[in-house]
Design a protein around this motif. Structure first.
Motif, PDB file in Angstrom:
ATOM      1  N   GLN A  74      30.028  45.217  39.780  1.00 45.28           N
ATOM      2  CA  GLN A  74      30.122  44.158  39.146  1.00 45.28           C
ATOM      3  C   GLN A  74      32.049  43.885  38.791  1.00 45.28           C
ATOM      4  O   GLN A  74      32.483  42.451  39.138  1.00 45.28           O
ATOM      5  N   TRP A  75      32.726  44.554  38.552  1.00 46.91           N
ATOM      6  CA  TRP A  75      33.847  44.871  38.073  1.00 46.91           C
ATOM      7  C   TRP A  75      34.932  44.735  38.643  1.00 46.91           C
ATOM      8  O   TRP A  75      35.477  43.856  39.065  1.00 46.91           O
ATOM      9  N   THR A  77      35.056  41.065  40.559  1.00 47.66           N
ATOM     10  CA  THR A  77      35.290  40.127  40.001  1.00 47.66           C
ATOM     11  C   THR A  77      37.017  40.206  39.975  1.00 47.66           C
ATOM     12  O   THR A  77      37.738  39.457  40.603  1.00 47.66           O
TER      13      THR A  77
END
Length: 89
Positions: free
Chosen positions: A3-4, A7
């Motif tokens: 997810q990091w 993003t």
């Protein structure tokens, strides 16, 4: 972690698009302004603006004045059309 990374990738993409758009806008406004001056006395103003804009985008310069002074911008001066005539007004 995934997810990091996603993003970070998305933020990078958005920032690069904003940067490229602002750069293109600056070039266009420069060419529009300079070609407007160059073509202000042209008989066929639309055609003059079209070809001046093409030459400005390629050469990143436009000679001063409404006619002549092509020695100020050799790239602009040396562009030829398919018939061997000067392309840039």
């Amino acid at each position: 972690m995934k997810q990091w990374f996603a993003t970070l990738l998305l933020v990078t993409l958005v920032l690069s698009c904003v940067f490229l758009e602002s750069t293109a806008t600056e070039d266009s406004s420069y060419c529009g302004k300079m070609c407007g001056v160059r073509c202000s006395k042209a008989g066929l103003k639309k055609r003059c603006l079209k070809y001046c804009g093409i030459c400005c985008e390629a050469c990143k310069c436009v000679p001063s004045g409404t006619y002549g002074n092509k020695s100020e911008c050799p790239c602009y001066r040396d562009k030829l059309n398919s018939k061997g005539n000067p392309k840039c007004p």
